[in-house]
Design an enzyme around this catalytic site. Structure first.
Site, PDB file in Angstrom:
ATOM      1  N   THR A 100      52.172  31.871  90.574  1.00  0.00           N
ATOM      2  CA  THR A 100      51.972  33.040  91.408  1.00  0.00           C
ATOM      3  C   THR A 100      51.229  32.627  92.741  1.00  0.00           C
ATOM      4  OG1 THR A 100      51.778  34.531  89.524  1.00  0.00           O
ATOM      5  CG2 THR A 100      50.957  35.190  91.655  1.00  0.00           C
ATOM      6  N   ARG A 151      60.892  42.454  82.641  1.00  0.00           N
ATOM      7  CA  ARG A 151      59.521  42.286  82.212  1.00  0.00           C
ATOM      8  C   ARG A 151      58.936  42.421  83.799  1.00  0.00           C
ATOM      9  NH1 ARG A 151      55.788  38.200  84.045  1.00  0.00           N
ATOM     10  NH2 ARG A 151      53.845  38.283  82.995  1.00  0.00           N
ATOM     11  N   ILE A 152      57.846  42.983  83.685  1.00  0.00           N
ATOM     12  CA  ILE A 152      57.045  43.026  84.996  1.00  0.00           C
ATOM     13  C   ILE A 152      55.724  42.689  84.508  1.00  0.00           C
ATOM     14  CG2 ILE A 152      55.790  44.520  86.615  1.00  0.00           C
ATOM     15  CD1 ILE A 152      58.330  46.160  86.435  1.00  0.00           C
ATOM     16  N   GLY A 153      54.958  41.648  85.241  1.00  0.00           N
ATOM     17  CA  GLY A 153      53.559  41.270  84.914  1.00  0.00           C
ATOM     18  C   GLY A 153      52.494  41.875  85.629  1.00  0.00           C
ATOM     19  N   ASP A 154      51.345  41.103  85.678  1.00  0.00           N
ATOM     20  CA  ASP A 154      50.205  41.682  86.358  1.00  0.00           C
ATOM     21  C   ASP A 154      50.171  41.551  87.778  1.00  0.00           C
ATOM     22  OD1 ASP A 154      49.967  38.721  86.045  1.00  0.00           O
ATOM     23  OD2 ASP A 154      47.917  39.111  87.156  1.00  0.00           O
ATOM     24  N   THR A 162      46.043  34.960  88.779  1.00  0.00           N
ATOM     25  CA  THR A 162      47.408  34.062  88.492  1.00  0.00           C
ATOM     26  C   THR A 162      47.154  33.773  87.167  1.00  0.00           C
ATOM     27  OG1 THR A 162      48.503  32.113  88.988  1.00  0.00           O
ATOM     28  CG2 THR A 162      46.271  31.978  89.297  1.00  0.00           C
ATOM     29  N   GLY A 163      48.236  33.790  86.319  1.00  0.00           N
ATOM     30  CA  GLY A 163      48.229  33.381  84.583  1.00  0.00           C
ATOM     31  C   GLY A 163      49.127  34.287  84.109  1.00  0.00           C
ATOM     32  N   HIS A 164      48.879  34.153  82.958  1.00  0.00           N
ATOM     33  CA  HIS A 164      49.620  35.047  81.672  1.00  0.00           C
ATOM     34  C   HIS A 164      49.314  36.465  82.013  1.00  0.00           C
ATOM     35  CE1 HIS A 164      51.089  35.093  77.490  1.00  0.00           C
ATOM     36  NE2 HIS A 164      51.597  35.940  78.164  1.00  0.00           N
ATOM     37  N   GLY A 165      50.361  37.169  82.585  1.00  0.00           N
ATOM     38  CA  GLY A 165      50.119  38.554  83.200  1.00  0.00           C
ATOM     39  C   GLY A 165      49.709  39.423  82.054  1.00  0.00           C
TER      40      GLY A 165
END
Length: 297
Positions: free
Chosen positions: A161, A189-192, A212-215
C-alpha cells in the site's frame, strides 16, 4: 511522512538496482509533498500530490502498479481524511481511475458521502472530470506474473500500500492511503485502506496516520483510530500509542503490518512489525530520510 508498503523485504530479494529505484521514487514523493507545503499549500494538498507520485509508479501496489485480483482485474481502494474537520472521502473497487487518491478527495469535497464503490465511484469520477483510463493502463508484467505464480502455487498473499501523512503551517493534519489490495483477492474483497479509522485517520486533536499490512486485522482492530484514541483519552505519546497497537495488539492477533504518521506537535512515527517497510519523512528544517529495511534507523 510516507510509506510504500510493509512486509518481508530483504536486500537479497530487492537487489541494488531495484533498491535504488525504490529509494529514488520515495525521495521524489517526499520532495513533492515538501514543495507543496513550502509554497503554503495545505496538508490535504500535500498528501494528495505525494500519493499521486507513488500511484503513477509501477513500483508500488497502487494505481499503475496495482496487483491483480483472482479474476485478472485491478480493484483499487483509497481514502483521504482532513484532521481539521474530520471530513473524509474514500473509494473502493475502482478499476479505471488513474489516481484513486484524487477521486477520494473529490468524494470528500464534492459529495455528501464518505465512500463510493465500483462503477458508481467511476461514474462520479467522470462527472468530476478526473482522468479515467482503459484497464490496460494498469497492466504491468511483474504484477501479472505474480498472479500466475500465486495461482500455480497457492503461495502467500502479498500486501502493499502507499500512504502519506502531513502537518502544514496552519497546524492542520491530513492522511491518505491508496492500494491495489491483495494479489489474487476474491469476491471483490475490500481491505482497510479505504476504511476511515482502520487504514487512515487524521484529527488535529492527536495525529494523522496511514497504515499498511494485512487489512483484515487493521479493520478488526481499527488500528489508525485506536492509536489516535490512546493519545486523546489515555494521553499516551504518539510512539507509545503506536507501539501498543502495532507491536502488541496486532502481534498477539497475528496481524502483519505497520504505519507512518505525524502528530499535532510535529512528532513523527514510522513503525512496523514486519522485516521491512518502504518509508520516509522530510521535515520543515530540511531533514530527510528514506528507509526500507528494519535495521535502518
Amino acid at each position: 511522512m510516507i510509506h510504500g508498503g510493509a512486509g518481508v523485504v530483504s536486500r537479497e530479494n530487492l537487489g541494488p538496482e531495484l533498491e535504488k529505484q525504490f529509494r529514488d521514487k520515495l525521495s521524489e514523493a517526499l520532495d513533492t509533498g515538501q514543495a507543496v507545503l513550502s509554497r503554503g499549500g495545505t496538508s490535504i494538498d500535500a498528501v494528495e500530490h505525494t500519493i499521486r507520485v507513488m500511484e503513477n509508479s509501477p513500483l508500488f501496489n497502487a494505481g499503475k502498479g496495482a496487483v491483480f485480483s483472482h479474476y485478472g482485474t485491478n480493484e483499487m481502494d483509497a481514502s483521504l481524511m482532513d484532521g481539521k474537520t474530520l471530513n473524509a472521502g474514500a473509494v473502493a473497487g475502482v478499476g479505471d481511475v488513474k489516481n484513486p487518491i484524487s477521486l477520494a478527495r473529490k468524494v470528500m469535497e464534492k459529495s455528501e458521502h464518505v465512500m463510493l464503490y465500483g462503477s458508481g465511484a467511476s461514474e462520479f469520477a467522470r462527472q468530476q472530470g478526473l482522468t479515467t483510463v482503459d484497464s490496460s493502463y494498469f497492466f504491468t508484467q511483474n504484477r501479472w506474473d505474480a498472479l500466475q505464480h500465486y495461482l500455480a502455487t497457492e503461495g502467500k498473499n502479498k500486501f502493499g500500500t502507499v500512504g502519506c501523512a502531513a502537518l502544514d503551517q496552519y497546524g492542520n493534519l491530513a492522511a491518505g492511503t491508496s492500494t491495489g489490495g491483495m494479489t489474487n483477492k476474491k469476491f471483490h474483497r475490500i481491505g482497510d485502506s479505504p476504511i476511515i479509522g482502520a487504514g487512515t485517520y487524521a484529527s488535529n486533536q492527536s495525529c494523522a496516520i496511514s497504515c499498511t499490512g494485512h487489512g483484515e486485522f487493521f479493520i478488526r482492530y481499527t488500528v489508525a483510530r485506536t492509536i489516535s484514541a490512546l493519545m486523546e483519552y489515555k494521553h499516551l505519546s504518539f510512539h507509545d500509542a503506536a507501539d501498543e497497537v502495532i507491536n502488541n495488539e496486532l502481534v498477539k492477533a497475528g496481524g502483519d503490518g505497520g504505519m507512518i504518521g505525524v502528530d499535532k506537535e510535529g512528532n513523527i512515527v514510522m513503525m512496523t512489525n514486519t522485516p521491512g517497510m518502504f518509508r520516509g519523512f522530510v521535515k520543515s528544517d530540511g531533514e530527510k530520510q528514506v528507509a526500507i529495511y528494519g535495521d535502518e534507523k
